[in-house]
Design a protein around this motif. Structure first.
Motif, PDB file in Angstrom:
ATOM      1  N   ARG A 163     -39.725  22.621 -59.779  1.00 45.91           N
ATOM      2  CA  ARG A 163     -40.129  21.360 -59.133  1.00 45.91           C
ATOM      3  C   ARG A 163     -41.571  21.448 -58.637  1.00 45.91           C
ATOM      4  NH1 ARG A 163     -42.009  17.617 -57.350  1.00 45.91           N
ATOM      5  NH2 ARG A 163     -41.108  15.805 -56.266  1.00 45.91           N
ATOM      6  N   TRP A 191     -42.717  17.978 -50.807  1.00 46.15           N
ATOM      7  CA  TRP A 191     -41.288  17.963 -51.118  1.00 46.15           C
ATOM      8  C   TRP A 191     -40.595  19.248 -50.665  1.00 46.15           C
ATOM      9  CZ3 TRP A 191     -38.893  21.629 -54.065  1.00 46.15           C
ATOM     10  CH2 TRP A 191     -39.733  22.496 -54.791  1.00 46.15           C
ATOM     11  N   ASP A 192     -41.311  20.363 -50.794  1.00 41.52           N
ATOM     12  CA  ASP A 192     -40.702  21.656 -50.494  1.00 41.52           C
ATOM     13  C   ASP A 192     -40.453  21.819 -48.995  1.00 41.52           C
ATOM     14  OD1 ASP A 192     -39.705  24.174 -51.191  1.00 41.52           O
ATOM     15  OD2 ASP A 192     -41.638  25.133 -50.887  1.00 41.52           O
ATOM     16  N   TRP A 233     -35.834  16.180 -55.955  1.00 34.95           N
ATOM     17  CA  TRP A 233     -36.614  15.867 -54.768  1.00 34.95           C
ATOM     18  C   TRP A 233     -37.576  14.748 -55.126  1.00 34.95           C
ATOM     19  CZ3 TRP A 233     -35.234  20.609 -56.476  1.00 34.95           C
ATOM     20  CH2 TRP A 233     -34.582  21.477 -55.585  1.00 34.95           C
ATOM     21  N   ARG A 242     -35.386  26.051 -58.632  1.00 31.93           N
ATOM     22  CA  ARG A 242     -36.131  25.206 -57.686  1.00 31.93           C
ATOM     23  C   ARG A 242     -37.643  25.289 -57.925  1.00 31.93           C
ATOM     24  NH1 ARG A 242     -35.127  23.709 -51.867  1.00 31.93           N
ATOM     25  NH2 ARG A 242     -37.177  23.406 -50.901  1.00 31.93           N
ATOM     26  N   ASP A 276     -37.846  19.092 -47.937  1.00 34.28           N
ATOM     27  CA  ASP A 276     -36.571  19.508 -48.532  1.00 34.28           C
ATOM     28  C   ASP A 276     -35.489  18.428 -48.437  1.00 34.28           C
ATOM     29  OD1 ASP A 276     -35.124  21.314 -50.037  1.00 34.28           O
ATOM     30  OD2 ASP A 276     -34.289  22.346 -48.293  1.00 34.28           O
ATOM     31  N   LYS A 277     -35.886  17.198 -48.674  1.00 40.80           N
ATOM     32  CA  LYS A 277     -34.918  16.092 -48.652  1.00 40.80           C
ATOM     33  C   LYS A 277     -34.386  15.871 -50.064  1.00 40.80           C
ATOM     34  CE  LYS A 277     -36.680  13.778 -44.538  1.00 40.80           C
ATOM     35  NZ  LYS A 277     -37.187  12.525 -43.940  1.00 40.80           N
ATOM     36  N   GLY A 278     -33.567  16.835 -50.505  1.00 36.55           N
ATOM     37  CA  GLY A 278     -33.101  16.836 -51.880  1.00 36.55           C
ATOM     38  C   GLY A 278     -31.697  16.293 -52.049  1.00 36.55           C
ATOM     39  N   ASP A 299     -39.264  15.335 -61.311  1.00 35.11           N
ATOM     40  CA  ASP A 299     -38.710  15.357 -59.958  1.00 35.11           C
ATOM     41  C   ASP A 299     -37.355  16.060 -59.911  1.00 35.11           C
ATOM     42  OD1 ASP A 299     -37.671  13.261 -61.442  1.00 35.11           O
ATOM     43  OD2 ASP A 299     -37.921  11.737 -59.893  1.00 35.11           O
ATOM     44  N   TRP A 327     -29.427  16.049 -48.383  1.00 41.14           N
ATOM     45  CA  TRP A 327     -30.082  16.579 -47.177  1.00 41.14           C
ATOM     46  C   TRP A 327     -29.494  15.992 -45.899  1.00 41.14           C
ATOM     47  CZ3 TRP A 327     -32.822  13.403 -43.788  1.00 41.14           C
ATOM     48  CH2 TRP A 327     -33.137  12.125 -44.242  1.00 41.14           C
TER      49      TRP A 327
END
Length: 262
Positions: free
Chosen positions: A245, A213-214, A206, A242, A217-219, A252, A161
């Protein structure tokens, strides 16, 4: 022979048996490779998976930690494993299909929190694991092979991200990316996912720490599908599920898919 392979760090196969079955029924991959099963082999709920058609199984287990399994609808034989870096962990298993394709399922060590092998033994073990992979691929270059798994490294700038903010965070540090790249190059492995989806951010993990998390969005793209050059052109239709998740009590990680015509 056309088959779809999926790789998923399930983060406890017994805790998330229902999610594995949901994936099997909804997405129907021909081959499903799981990592971080966290179970001895004899306690993995194979009967549930066999009832859904996954009757060919190779696995290596460990109580509470690690663990890898390949569940297949198509005939497959156990082709062994390797104790990389001498850690004594269940982090690798190999299956071989009737058409001669070899499938390596890897779970590379996460490496702890500090990217310095002097003060963090786990980080050193991760680098040693990758170095031994490189050396093995140099010594015997693989052919007609697929390598999947949680490799615990997001190699490209658009695999995270924020490239700038994660340069000193384990999983995206330059030394890890270099070690993974060396292992990939030694085997001539082709990153099938990025060949299919060459541009744009792409994540498969994530953190549980994010409240949403969605939205955040720091994936990171930690989960990979590679193929040797002799069969890489047969790979296509790569995707990351996706939505998984966001399932109830999820891992995760999200499952990663690719299809091969071989």
């Amino acid at each position: 022979m056309t088959f779809t392979i999926a790789t998923w760090n399930i983060n406890s196969v017994r805790l998330r048996e229902a999610l594995v079955c949901k994936l099997m029924k909804g997405e129907r991959p021909d081959i499903l490779c799981l990592q971080e099963c966290k179970s001895p082999v004899e306690k993995i709920p194979f009967d549930s998976f066999r009832r859904l058609g996954y009757t060919h199984i190779v696995a290596r287990g460990q109580k509470g930690y690690n663990g890898v399994a390949i569940l297949s609808k198509v005939p497959m034989e156990d082709a062994g494993d390797h104790d990389w870096a001498g850690l004594g962990d269940a982090r690798h298993v190999v299956g071989r299909l009737e058409n001669g394709v070899t499938i390596h399922n890897f779970y590379v060590p996460a490496g702890g929190d500090v990217p310095d092998r002097v003060v963090n033994v786990k980080f050193g073990q991760k680098l040693d694991f990758l170095t031994e992979m490189r050396d093995a691929f140099r010594a015997e270059r693989p052919v007609k092979s697929i390598l999947v798994g949680d490799l615990n490294i997001a190699p490209r700038e658009d695999d995270v991200w924020s490239h700038r903010q994660l340069l000193k965070v384990v999983s995206h540090t330059p030394v890890e990316v270099e070690h993974l790249g060396d292992a990939q190059a030694a085997g001539g492995w082709v990153d099938v996912i990025r060949r299919d989806i060459p541009e744009g951010r792409l994540f498969s993990w994530w953190s549980y720490r994010a409240r949403d998390w969605d939205a955040a969005d720091k994936g990171r793209r930690l989960d990979h599908v590679w193929a040797t050059p002799d069969i890489a052109d047969a790979g296509h239709s790569s995707r990351i599920l996706r939505a998984a998740r966001g399932w109830d009590r999820p891992s995760d990680h999200a499952p990663v898919f690719a299809t091969f015509d071989l």
